[in-house]
Write a protein that holds these residues in place. Structure first.
Motif, PDB file in Angstrom:
ATOM      1  N   GLN A   1       0.842  -1.186   0.000  1.00 20.13           N
ATOM      2  CA  GLN A   1       0.000   0.000   0.000  1.00 20.13           C
ATOM      3  C   GLN A   1       0.879   1.239   0.000  1.00 20.13           C
ATOM      4  O   GLN A   1       1.619   1.497   0.944  1.00 20.13           O
TER       5      GLN A   1
ATOM      6  N   SER B   1      -5.445   8.919   7.964  1.00 17.58           N
ATOM      7  CA  SER B   1      -6.405   8.189   8.779  1.00 17.58           C
ATOM      8  C   SER B   1      -6.954   9.141   9.830  1.00 17.58           C
ATOM      9  O   SER B   1      -6.229   9.998  10.348  1.00 17.58           O
TER      10      SER B   1
ATOM     11  N   ARG C   1      -6.848   7.738  -5.657  1.00 19.08           N
ATOM     12  CA  ARG C   1      -6.911   6.567  -6.537  1.00 19.08           C
ATOM     13  C   ARG C   1      -6.541   6.949  -7.967  1.00 19.08           C
ATOM     14  O   ARG C   1      -7.057   7.909  -8.536  1.00 19.08           O
TER      15      ARG C   1
ATOM     16  N   THR D   1      -4.234   2.875  -5.045  1.00 18.18           N
ATOM     17  CA  THR D   1      -4.387   4.088  -4.260  1.00 18.18           C
ATOM     18  C   THR D   1      -3.117   4.448  -3.485  1.00 18.18           C
ATOM     19  O   THR D   1      -2.269   3.597  -3.208  1.00 18.18           O
TER      20      THR D   1
ATOM     21  N   GLU E   1       1.831   5.090   0.443  1.00 17.47           N
ATOM     22  CA  GLU E   1       1.396   6.060   1.450  1.00 17.47           C
ATOM     23  C   GLU E   1       2.144   7.373   1.262  1.00 17.47           C
ATOM     24  O   GLU E   1       3.254   7.398   0.732  1.00 17.47           O
TER      25      GLU E   1
ATOM     26  N   HIS F   1      -7.792   8.359   0.608  1.00 13.09           N
ATOM     27  CA  HIS F   1      -6.892   7.823  -0.410  1.00 13.09           C
ATOM     28  C   HIS F   1      -6.954   8.693  -1.657  1.00 13.09           C
ATOM     29  O   HIS F   1      -7.905   9.459  -1.854  1.00 13.09           O
TER      30      HIS F   1
ATOM     31  N   ASN G   1      -6.896  17.035  -0.500  1.00 14.67           N
ATOM     32  CA  ASN G   1      -6.172  15.774  -0.670  1.00 14.67           C
ATOM     33  C   ASN G   1      -5.276  15.830  -1.916  1.00 14.67           C
ATOM     34  O   ASN G   1      -4.091  15.489  -1.873  1.00 14.67           O
TER      35      ASN G   1
ATOM     36  N   ASN H   1     -13.382   2.449   7.761  1.00 12.84           N
ATOM     37  CA  ASN H   1     -12.896   1.127   8.150  1.00 12.84           C
ATOM     38  C   ASN H   1     -13.554   0.783   9.480  1.00 12.84           C
ATOM     39  O   ASN H   1     -13.163   1.292  10.529  1.00 12.84           O
TER      40      ASN H   1
ATOM     41  N   GLU I   1     -10.531   6.633   6.307  1.00  8.57           N
ATOM     42  CA  GLU I   1      -9.285   6.616   5.538  1.00  8.57           C
ATOM     43  C   GLU I   1      -9.468   7.482   4.298  1.00  8.57           C
ATOM     44  O   GLU I   1     -10.468   7.365   3.585  1.00  8.57           O
TER      45      GLU I   1
ATOM     46  N   TRP J   1      -2.528   5.989   0.197  1.00  2.00           N
ATOM     47  CA  TRP J   1      -3.198   6.243   1.473  1.00  2.00           C
ATOM     48  C   TRP J   1      -2.579   7.503   2.074  1.00  2.00           C
ATOM     49  O   TRP J   1      -1.384   7.551   2.357  1.00  2.00           O
ATOM     50  N   THR J   2      -3.408   8.550   2.266  1.00  2.07           N
ATOM     51  CA  THR J   2      -2.868   9.836   2.687  1.00  2.07           C
ATOM     52  C   THR J   2      -3.207  10.213   4.127  1.00  2.07           C
ATOM     53  O   THR J   2      -2.483  11.007   4.729  1.00  2.07           O
TER      54      THR J   2
END
Length: 322
Positions: free
Chosen positions: A27, A283, A255, A278, A29, A253, A217, A244, A251, A280-281
């Motif tokens: 994943q 949480s 994509r 994706t 990040e 993301h 984002n 989640n 979360e 992941w940026t």
């Protein structure tokens, strides 16, 4: 008061973190702390005004309504150190109360120079306040505040807005222990935490109809373009917010809508993306009150008091270092 001359955040460090995060196999990040350049900080201020995003208003209500009760529990003289101060708008309620009682030193600790400058401009008119802005990471800034501690002085650390929710639960426990290690017994931490609420309400807060959060984002990729000479095509990445349930977190993301390769010269890498892969940026973990009290105990604090907003379930918890 003139703003102090502040060091720039290292482009080399940004490059190292981008290289490490986008080289992950399972994943990809990017660290959420890099959201907050000047553009990102302005976009976040806009997010805080959106009707769907009630967190900031809940935070401000608690600080406005309960400021005297909070201040009554803090020994003086006090130096107030705020981690991730932003513009310091909501903090003004507490600072006004402290300054009415005696002169107060306020240390906003923030990586965005624009946010620091705005903070100092907005708050320097308060009576009996000294503002010392620190453009640092959280812990480095707090260590500097601790080194400046006046004899017999008390430190109050502010970590508001549920910023703790950006850490996973293991990392948040470690971070709180690191904060405690810098403090002395009797020092305080006022911690903001967003509380659990229905998933549809949360998703709407992080994926607003106007697209402000999407722009916030995507600005992370635009920043890599500006500062690292990357060639991200922002039209081929979409903002995604998902809940989640197992981890009780939102979360965010980015994509990739197509298979593509992005070059990031200053990070020394070319990054290959599959369609729908994706980055992941961020949480944003959600909590309950009992869990927050346990977090305090595990990190070496006592949870001395909690104030809860009912309109948008949110808590301010006062931790006292044991």
């Amino acid at each position: 008061m003139a703003a102090p001359e502040l060091p720039r955040i290292s482009t080399a460090q940004f490059a190292r973190d981008v290289r490490a995060g986008l080289s992950m196999n399972d994943q990809k990040e990017l660290p959420a702390k890099y959201f907050y350049d000047d553009v990102g900080s302005a976009l976040f201020e806009a997010i805080s005004l959106l009707p769907e995003y009630g967190l900031t208003r809940a935070d401000e209500r608690l600080l406005r309504v309960h400021t005297d009760a909070m201040a009554d529990r803090i020994p003086t003289p006090v130096a107030v150190a705020e981690l991730g101060s932003g513009t310091g708008k909501k903090t003004g309620w507490l600072l006004k109360t402290f300054c009415r009682r005696r002169p107060t030193v306020y240390y906003p600790i923030e990586i965005s120079s624009a946010a620091l400058a705005r903070c100092e401009a907005d708050l320097h008119l308060l009576d009996s306040i000294s503002i010392v802005g620190l453009q640092r990471d959280y812990l480095d800034g707090l260590r500097e505040v601790a080194a400046k501690r006046a004899p017999g002085g008390h430190i109050l650390v502010l970590f508001l807005g549920s910023s703790i929710g950006n850490f996973d639960r293991t990392a948040s426990d470690r971070f709180l222990r690191d904060v405690r290690a810098i403090l002395k017994p009797g020092d305080s931490l006022l911690l903001g935490t967003d509380l659990e609420k229905p998933a549809p309400q949360l998703i709407l807060a992080y994926d607003d109809p106007l697209g402000v959060t999407s722009a916030f984002n995507l600005n992370l990729l635009a920043r890599a373009n500006r500062e690292l000479d990357a060639n991200f095509d922002l039209k081929t990445f979409q903002h995604v917010a998902r809940f989640n349930q197992l981890e009780r977190r939102i979360e965010m993301h980015l994509r990739s809508s197509i298979p593509q390769t992005v070059s990031i010269p200053k990070a020394g890498i070319d990054v290959h993306f599959r369609e729908d892969e994706t980055i992941w940026t961020e949480s944003s973990h959600k909590y309950n009150l009992e869990e927050v009290a346990r977090m305090a105990a595990q990190a070496g604090f006592i949870c001395d008091a909690q104030w809860v907003d009912e309109e948008w379930p949110f808590a301010e918890s006062l931790f006292i270092a044991r």
